[in-house]
Motif scaffolding. Structure first.
Motif, PDB file in Angstrom:
ATOM      1  N   GLU A  38       0.936  -1.311  -0.184  1.00 40.80           N
ATOM      2  CA  GLU A  38       0.019  -0.063   0.084  1.00 40.80           C
ATOM      3  C   GLU A  38       0.964   1.389  -0.028  1.00 40.80           C
ATOM      4  OE1 GLU A  38      -3.369   0.826  -0.106  1.00 40.80           O
ATOM      5  OE2 GLU A  38      -3.709  -1.496  -0.748  1.00 40.80           O
ATOM      6  N   LEU A  97       1.464   4.351  -2.977  1.00 41.79           N
ATOM      7  CA  LEU A  97       1.292   5.698  -2.859  1.00 41.79           C
ATOM      8  C   LEU A  97       2.934   6.337  -2.936  1.00 41.79           C
ATOM      9  CD1 LEU A  97      -1.093   5.947   0.226  1.00 41.79           C
ATOM     10  CD2 LEU A  97      -1.616   6.141  -2.165  1.00 41.79           C
ATOM     11  N   THR A 113      -8.660   5.856  10.608  1.00 40.40           N
ATOM     12  CA  THR A 113      -7.223   6.272  10.250  1.00 40.40           C
ATOM     13  C   THR A 113      -6.340   5.092  10.838  1.00 40.40           C
ATOM     14  OG1 THR A 113      -7.335   7.806  12.010  1.00 40.40           O
ATOM     15  CG2 THR A 113      -7.861   8.484   9.969  1.00 40.40           C
ATOM     16  N   ALA A 157      -4.559  -0.447   4.495  1.00 35.76           N
ATOM     17  CA  ALA A 157      -4.564   0.611   3.604  1.00 35.76           C
ATOM     18  C   ALA A 157      -5.106   1.781   4.147  1.00 35.76           C
ATOM     19  CB  ALA A 157      -5.619   0.020   2.545  1.00 35.76           C
ATOM     20  N   SER A 158      -6.016   1.876   5.241  1.00 38.62           N
ATOM     21  CA  SER A 158      -6.246   3.042   6.104  1.00 38.62           C
ATOM     22  C   SER A 158      -5.301   3.549   6.671  1.00 38.62           C
ATOM     23  CB  SER A 158      -7.405   2.463   6.869  1.00 38.62           C
ATOM     24  OG  SER A 158      -8.618   2.312   6.415  1.00 38.62           O
ATOM     25  N   HIS A 193      -2.760   5.222   3.977  1.00 35.05           N
ATOM     26  CA  HIS A 193      -3.263   6.528   3.467  1.00 35.05           C
ATOM     27  C   HIS A 193      -3.236   7.910   4.538  1.00 35.05           C
ATOM     28  CE1 HIS A 193      -4.886   5.862  -0.620  1.00 35.05           C
ATOM     29  NE2 HIS A 193      -4.927   4.526   0.075  1.00 35.05           N
ATOM     30  N   ALA A 194      -3.665   7.477   5.762  1.00 34.77           N
ATOM     31  CA  ALA A 194      -3.447   8.380   6.923  1.00 34.77           C
ATOM     32  C   ALA A 194      -2.044   8.830   7.193  1.00 34.77           C
ATOM     33  CB  ALA A 194      -3.997   7.911   8.173  1.00 34.77           C
ATOM     34  N   ARG A 254       0.382   8.869   4.953  1.00 34.87           N
ATOM     35  CA  ARG A 254       0.922   9.809   4.021  1.00 34.87           C
ATOM     36  C   ARG A 254       0.220  11.304   4.206  1.00 34.87           C
ATOM     37  NH1 ARG A 254      -1.005   9.489  -2.510  1.00 34.87           N
ATOM     38  NH2 ARG A 254      -2.775   9.775  -1.488  1.00 34.87           N
ATOM     39  N   SER A 255      -1.128  11.628   4.742  1.00 32.96           N
ATOM     40  CA  SER A 255      -1.443  12.952   5.080  1.00 32.96           C
ATOM     41  C   SER A 255      -0.680  13.391   6.451  1.00 32.96           C
ATOM     42  CB  SER A 255      -2.983  12.657   5.489  1.00 32.96           C
ATOM     43  OG  SER A 255      -3.569  12.470   4.405  1.00 32.96           O
ATOM     44  N   PHE A 288      -4.293  15.190  -1.932  1.00 31.14           N
ATOM     45  CA  PHE A 288      -4.231  13.836  -3.091  1.00 31.14           C
ATOM     46  C   PHE A 288      -5.326  13.488  -3.244  1.00 31.14           C
ATOM     47  CE2 PHE A 288      -0.977  13.694   0.694  1.00 31.14           C
ATOM     48  CZ  PHE A 288       0.156  13.425  -0.374  1.00 31.14           C
ATOM     49  N   PHE A 334      -7.392  10.154  -4.781  1.00 32.37           N
ATOM     50  CA  PHE A 334      -7.484   8.677  -4.373  1.00 32.37           C
ATOM     51  C   PHE A 334      -7.479   8.055  -5.836  1.00 32.37           C
ATOM     52  CE2 PHE A 334      -9.457   4.671  -4.255  1.00 32.37           C
ATOM     53  CZ  PHE A 334      -8.592   3.808  -3.282  1.00 32.37           C
ATOM     54  N   TYR A 363      -7.292   4.250  -8.234  1.00 36.37           N
ATOM     55  CA  TYR A 363      -7.324   2.602  -8.160  1.00 36.37           C
ATOM     56  C   TYR A 363      -6.122   2.040  -8.703  1.00 36.37           C
ATOM     57  CZ  TYR A 363     -12.299   3.481  -6.952  1.00 36.37           C
ATOM     58  OH  TYR A 363     -13.338   3.974  -6.217  1.00 36.37           O
TER      59      TYR A 363
END
Length: 342
Positions: A27, A31, A281, A313-314, A317-318, A320-321, A329, A331, A333
């Motif tokens: 994941e 990103l 998150t 995955a959650s 992504h959190a 990265r923020s 960003f 999203f 697929y």
């Protein structure tokens, strides 16, 4: 400490190389984030590889059945294009958040990692077998006379095997080994087993057919042998009646001792060896540290590998923020972006 003092620098440090940690590597890679992965075991795979490499898992989407080690091999292959760095056979003993919001991790062998965010995917922390209280156990561990995990069924071909315990592991391995071993003896203190009803019924049927010997109600007492080679497992009833079972191997399955180890000192929101997180998150009580998989806890948590994949995955992504708070960003697929070519 300065970033330059660290022997490694990375976007995300992932603690734990089990299935959930490995999927988090993928994941992160999708990103554009790089990862370093630390695990106390000498190999990737966590409990899948250590405890049930040959045991089938039935609840992985798109795989009606897949062995534990095969699942790990596929996850490692999926993560490989993103070139994660693995630090195996070492434990994170120190984790500090610096003034710049980044983290310094130090391991038991002196590896120092500078990371922008941390994802804890440490299962239930460090785990090891609950060993029966018997003298001289370690004398037979090195030779394989006493084993707590089954790595390869083939090692028990033509051998006399004593299995002790009353849970799923004991029953499953008795069922699995009875047709390859010369003899399988199951030692348990009472006739009732805590295993899945279907498995217990199969064990009973094999016992009635004379294919497995049930040694009930007995408990392990002592071991006999010479120069690290096991010859007998001595068992006893509560009244003191003893039996010496001729055996090449003893497999005691009394569950795992779980301990958080150093994680307990990292100032996280802990509850009974679990880390409380915000489910959306997977954030812990320390900004920049996330927890996923069995060690993470929230309301209505399901302890399934597939839940851990989604949590990974959650969390990524959190993370990265957290790493890039000012960046917007979109999203995408994987069907749109593809994966990098090896």
């Amino acid at each position: 400490m300065n970033m330059s003092d660290a022997s490694h620098s990375t976007d995300i440090a992932i603690i734990g190389a089990g299935p959930v940690g490995l999927f988090a590597v993928f994941e992160a890679g999708m990103l554009g984030l790089n990862t370093h992965v630390i695990d106390a075991l000498e190999m990737v795979g966590g409990q899948c590889s250590a405890l049930y490499p040959e045991k089938p898992i039935f609840d992985i989407p798109a795989h009606p059945q897949i062995a534990g080690q095969d699942l790990i091999d596929q996850l490692a292959k999926q993560a490989a294009p993103f070139e994660p760095t693995y630090h195996l056979g070492q434990q994170v003993i120190k984790l500090e958040k610096r003034d710049d919001g980044r983290f310094t991790l130090e391991t038991s062998v002196g590896t120092v990692i500078d990371a922008g965010a941390v994802v804890i995917a440490a299962g239930c922390g460090a785990f090891g077998p609950n060993k029966p209280p018997m003298e001289g156990l370690e004398d037979y561990e090195g030779s394989g006379g006493v084993q707590y995990y089954v790595k390869r069924r083939a090692d028990f071909a033509g051998k006399k095997v004593v299995i002790a315990g009353g849970g799923d592991s004991a029953v499953d391995w008795a069922l699995s080994l009875h047709d390859i071993a010369e003899k399988v003896m199951v030692v348990h203190r009472r006739p009732k087993f805590r295993a899945a009803p279907d498995s217990s019924a199969k064990l009973q049927a094999l016992a009635e057919a004379g294919k497995i010997e049930m040694v009930i109600p007995y408990q392990l007492k002592s071991l006999k042998g010479e120069n690290g080679t096991l010859s007998h497992v001595v068992v006893a009833t509560l009244k003191g009646e003893e039996l010496a079972l001729e055996a090449d191997h003893l497999l005691p399955f009394f569950g795992l001792a779980m301990e958080l180890g150093p994680i307990a000192d990292w100032g996280l929101n802990l509850d009974k060896n679990h880390i409380g997180v915000t489910q959306a998150t997977m954030a812990t009580s320390v900004p920049g540290i996330f927890a996923i998989g069995d060690i993470a806890n929230y309301d209505h948590k399901l302890k399934l590998i597939l839940s851990g994949f989604a949590e990974g995955a959650s969390a990524i992504h959190a993370a990265r923020s957290y790493l890039f708070p000012d960046k917007e960003f979109h999203f995408e697929y994987s069907t749109t972006t593809g994966v990098p070519n090896e």
